[in-house]
Write an enzyme that holds these catalytic residues in place. Structure first.
Site, PDB file in Angstrom:
ATOM      1  N   TYR A 190      29.416  77.924  39.780  1.00 31.70           N
ATOM      2  CA  TYR A 190      29.431  76.875  40.529  1.00 31.70           C
ATOM      3  C   TYR A 190      28.131  76.128  40.177  1.00 31.70           C
ATOM      4  CZ  TYR A 190      25.441  79.286  43.080  1.00 31.70           C
ATOM      5  OH  TYR A 190      24.417  80.043  43.519  1.00 31.70           O
ATOM      6  N   CYS A 191      28.221  74.681  40.448  1.00 34.22           N
ATOM      7  CA  CYS A 191      27.292  73.807  40.395  1.00 34.22           C
ATOM      8  C   CYS A 191      27.185  72.568  41.190  1.00 34.22           C
ATOM      9  CB  CYS A 191      27.304  73.382  38.705  1.00 34.22           C
ATOM     10  SG  CYS A 191      28.936  72.801  38.286  1.00 34.22           S
ATOM     11  N   THR A 192      26.572  71.588  41.178  1.00 31.35           N
ATOM     12  CA  THR A 192      26.519  70.410  42.092  1.00 31.35           C
ATOM     13  C   THR A 192      27.834  69.843  42.245  1.00 31.35           C
ATOM     14  OG1 THR A 192      24.262  69.987  41.371  1.00 31.35           O
ATOM     15  CG2 THR A 192      25.251  68.450  42.742  1.00 31.35           C
TER      16      THR A 192
END
Length: 295
Positions: A190-192
């Site tokens: 996951y990331c922004t």
């Protein structure tokens, strides 16, 4: 009344003439009074723009007329405000550049894209599908695809947070063998906004991770769906003048001030020009230069 908004978007798609697209995108943004940052490469586009809502909507309509950008992945969030010219207060200027990579992993030769996006990436999961997988698999691992300091104020519960200070360090971190014990487990990256995980998941799969997923739309879309009633905890770091944002007034405060240890989600650039750190700093300690000076 003008409404300030921030638009986050990207698309992986072969672009045969990124310099020509750069000129078009700069002219379009200038004409609409938009500020922010757009990166282009032979692999696609990655951008964050701030401005008045109607101007951003016009930008999207025109940009999506170009076939390669028809399926842009788009997220909206509230902006801090507008100046007298209706320009965003969250971005000091407009930057539109062509780079070797639209996400700087330092591995442009490993990334392959076609008209459907990144080749060899992880399986995409919606926020709801992430919840379903978490309920089914007690060995599920959340793997943070952001820089270490971003996770100081918010992260998924029990997530693995690699000790990287910038995106380019992920390749060496994966190659070090430090995460080889996860290769047989289901891993959700996951990331922004989702773009870093597009690349990260493909790098992990190429290194033998067997079951790799990516959170579609990133934390931003997860927050839209579940707010603070799901698996996410804390505030989301953002690369603009806002510093961070939360999904409700019930958000947990995970960060602690570098200086006084007070609980806070405020992220600020180090004020010392020689220091390039991003620091968790409460409002009363905002003049501190860096960790070393504070100590």
């Amino acid at each position: 009344m003008a409404v300030p908004k921030v638009l986050l978007f990207y698309a992986f798609m072969p672009l045969p003439a990124p310099e020509a697209i750069r000129l078009w995108q700069r002219e379009l943004c200038e004409r609409l009074g938009l500020r922010g940052r757009i990166l282009l490469s032979p692999h696609g586009i990655n951008g964050t723009l701030g401005g008045e809502l109607e101007a951003l909507k016009r930008y999207l309509r025109v940009t999506k007329e170009y076939a390669a950008f028809r399926e842009l992945d788009v997220k909206w969030s509230a902006g801090s405000g507008l100046d007298a010219d209706n320009a965003s207060l969250d971005f000091p200027r407009l930057s539109v550049k062509v780079r070797e990579e639209i996400v700087s992993f330092g591995a442009p030769g490993e990334l392959r894209v076609d008209e459907n996006g990144v080749i060899g990436g992880g399986t995409r999961l919606t926020p709801q599908q992430v919840h379903e997988l978490a309920a089914q698999r007690d060995d599920l691992v959340f793997f943070d695809g952001r820089n270490r300091f971003e996770a100081e104020i918010g992260r998924f519960k029990d997530a693995v947070v690699p000790e990287v200070s910038n995106t380019r360090e992920f390749v060496s971190a994966l190659d070090s063998g430090a995460y080889d014990h996860l290769k047989e487990r289901p891993v959700v990256t996951y990331c922004t906004g989702g773009i870093r995980c597009e690349v990260l998941s493909s790098l992990m799969r190429a290194r033998g991770f067997q079951e790799v997923y990516q959170l579609e739309g990133g934390i931003a879309r997860y927050g839209e769906a579940f707010g603070d009633d799901g698996l996410w905890e804390g505030a989301l770091y953002v690369f603009d003048g806002r510093g961070s944002l939360t999904f409700s007034d019930r958000a947990a405060v995970l960060g602690h001030c570098t200086v006084c240890d007070e609980a806070t989600s405020r992220m600020r650039n180090c004020v010392d020009p020689a220091c390039r750190e991003q620091l968790v700093v409460c409002e009363s300690c905002d003049t501190t230069t860096c960790v070393q000076h504070a100590a």
